[in-house]
Design a protein around this motif. Structure first.
Motif, mmCIF file in Angstrom:
data_model
loop_
_atom_site.group_PDB
_atom_site.id
_atom_site.type_symbol
_atom_site.label_atom_id
_atom_site.label_comp_id
_atom_site.label_asym_id
_atom_site.label_seq_id
_atom_site.Cartn_x
_atom_site.Cartn_y
_atom_site.Cartn_z
ATOM 1 N N GLY A 84 38.104 51.469 -2.178
ATOM 2 C CA GLY A 84 37.455 50.702 -3.236
ATOM 3 C C GLY A 84 38.273 49.541 -3.750
ATOM 4 N N ALA A 85 39.560 49.515 -3.528
ATOM 5 C CA ALA A 85 40.395 48.445 -4.049
ATOM 6 C C ALA A 85 40.432 47.246 -3.129
ATOM 7 C CB ALA A 85 41.821 48.957 -4.261
ATOM 8 N N PRO A 93 34.797 44.019 -0.436
ATOM 9 C CA PRO A 93 35.148 44.366 -1.816
ATOM 10 C C PRO A 93 34.847 43.230 -2.800
ATOM 11 C CG PRO A 93 36.907 45.032 -0.336
ATOM 12 C CD PRO A 93 35.948 44.206 0.461
ATOM 13 N N CYS A 94 34.976 41.983 -2.347
ATOM 14 C CA CYS A 94 34.650 40.842 -3.222
ATOM 15 C C CYS A 94 33.175 40.890 -3.604
ATOM 16 C CB CYS A 94 34.972 39.520 -2.527
ATOM 17 S SG CYS A 94 36.710 39.280 -2.139
ATOM 18 N N GLU A 121 31.268 43.554 -3.539
ATOM 19 C CA GLU A 121 31.050 44.764 -4.324
ATOM 20 C C GLU A 121 31.388 44.545 -5.798
ATOM 21 O OE1 GLU A 121 33.159 49.126 -4.769
ATOM 22 O OE2 GLU A 121 33.219 48.147 -2.813
ATOM 23 N N HIS A 122 32.460 43.814 -6.075
ATOM 24 C CA HIS A 122 32.910 43.600 -7.449
ATOM 25 C C HIS A 122 32.292 42.360 -8.109
ATOM 26 C CE1 HIS A 122 35.704 46.829 -6.990
ATOM 27 N NE2 HIS A 122 36.339 46.235 -6.002
ATOM 28 N N ALA A 173 30.233 42.872 -11.418
ATOM 29 C CA ALA A 173 31.103 43.217 -12.552
ATOM 30 C C ALA A 173 31.884 41.998 -13.016
ATOM 31 C CB ALA A 173 32.061 44.338 -12.170
ATOM 32 N N TYR A 220 42.201 39.563 -9.529
ATOM 33 C CA TYR A 220 41.787 39.072 -10.836
ATOM 34 C C TYR A 220 42.996 38.987 -11.754
ATOM 35 C CZ TYR A 220 37.355 40.549 -8.875
ATOM 36 O OH TYR A 220 36.286 40.721 -8.032
ATOM 37 N N TYR A 262 42.811 44.565 -9.251
ATOM 38 C CA TYR A 262 41.967 44.413 -8.069
ATOM 39 C C TYR A 262 40.497 44.629 -8.418
ATOM 40 C CZ TYR A 262 46.338 44.692 -5.499
ATOM 41 O OH TYR A 262 47.598 44.467 -5.029
ATOM 42 N N ARG A 263 40.239 45.062 -9.653
ATOM 43 C CA ARG A 263 38.872 45.246 -10.150
ATOM 44 C C ARG A 263 38.762 44.502 -11.480
ATOM 45 N NH1 ARG A 263 36.125 49.817 -7.981
ATOM 46 N NH2 ARG A 263 37.433 50.955 -6.523
ATOM 47 N N GLN A 306 39.363 46.209 -14.984
ATOM 48 C CA GLN A 306 40.686 46.718 -15.342
ATOM 49 C C GLN A 306 41.507 45.712 -16.149
ATOM 50 O OE1 GLN A 306 42.049 47.591 -11.350
ATOM 51 N NE2 GLN A 306 41.410 49.725 -11.506
#
Length: 181
Positions: free
Chosen positions: A39-40, A89-90, A92-93, A96, A156, A170-171, A174
């Motif tokens: 996930g990261a 992952p980019c 996916e996030h 958010a 980020y 990475y999210r 956070q």
């Protein structure tokens, strides 16, 4: 007969060496698969983000709207995202990040999205990001990637007006971002 024994011993030793090499390759492939599937995103412990308190290097870039972008060109906290087209992952996030960016105190001027790739690759991301952030397109060795020491995507950062890192993750969720009222 001694030639046959020598040949069998040689082939056996060569087979053992080959087996060791294959096991090493399998181990590395498992590590890479775990990093890419995690996930990261594509991050490992040796690809650390800049720690809080670290000073971002100087940079000069141009946003897609033609405005200059430099370290410290905004007052207060600034949210900075580094994303890469085609990065799972980019993607996916991204929802958010957009939600966080919409709620940053100071609005769009306090949010910077760096799309790492060519202009053609970045085109699909521009509409989504331009609504909530000033957008810069640059290559992986560009001035902003060097200034923020970015090695993996997405990354980020939250920085203050002087360019000091307040948080990195990475999210997007956070980061200790101050939300608008």
């Amino acid at each position: 007969m001694p030639y046959v024994v020598s040949a069998v011993v040689f082939v056996g030793a060569l087979s053992c060496l080959n087996l060791l090499l294959v096991l090493g390759v399998v181990k590395r492939l498992r590590e890479h698969s775990a990093l890419l599937a995690g996930g990261a995103g594509a991050h490992a412990g040796d690809l650390d983000l800049m720690p809080a308190g670290e000073q971002v290097g100087a940079y000069r870039a141009t946003a897609v709207d033609g405005a200059p972008v430099t370290r410290g060109d905004t007052a207060g906290e600034q949210l900075v995202a580094f994303v890469k087209p085609g990065c799972a992952p980019c993607e996916e996030h991204m929802p958010a990040f957009i939600e966080l960016a919409e709620n940053v105190a100071g609005g769009r001027e306090q949010v910077l999205a760096v799309v790492v790739g060519t202009s053609e690759e970045a085109t699909p991301l521009l509409d989504r990001l331009s609504r909530v952030a000033r957008v810069v397109i640059e290559l992986p060795d560009g001035p902003m990637c060097r200034a923020f020491q970015v090695h993996g995507y997405p990354s980020y950062f939250l920085v203050d007006g002087s360019g000091t890192v307040l948080g990195a993750a990475y999210r997007p969720g956070q980061l200790p971002v101050t939300q608008s009222a």
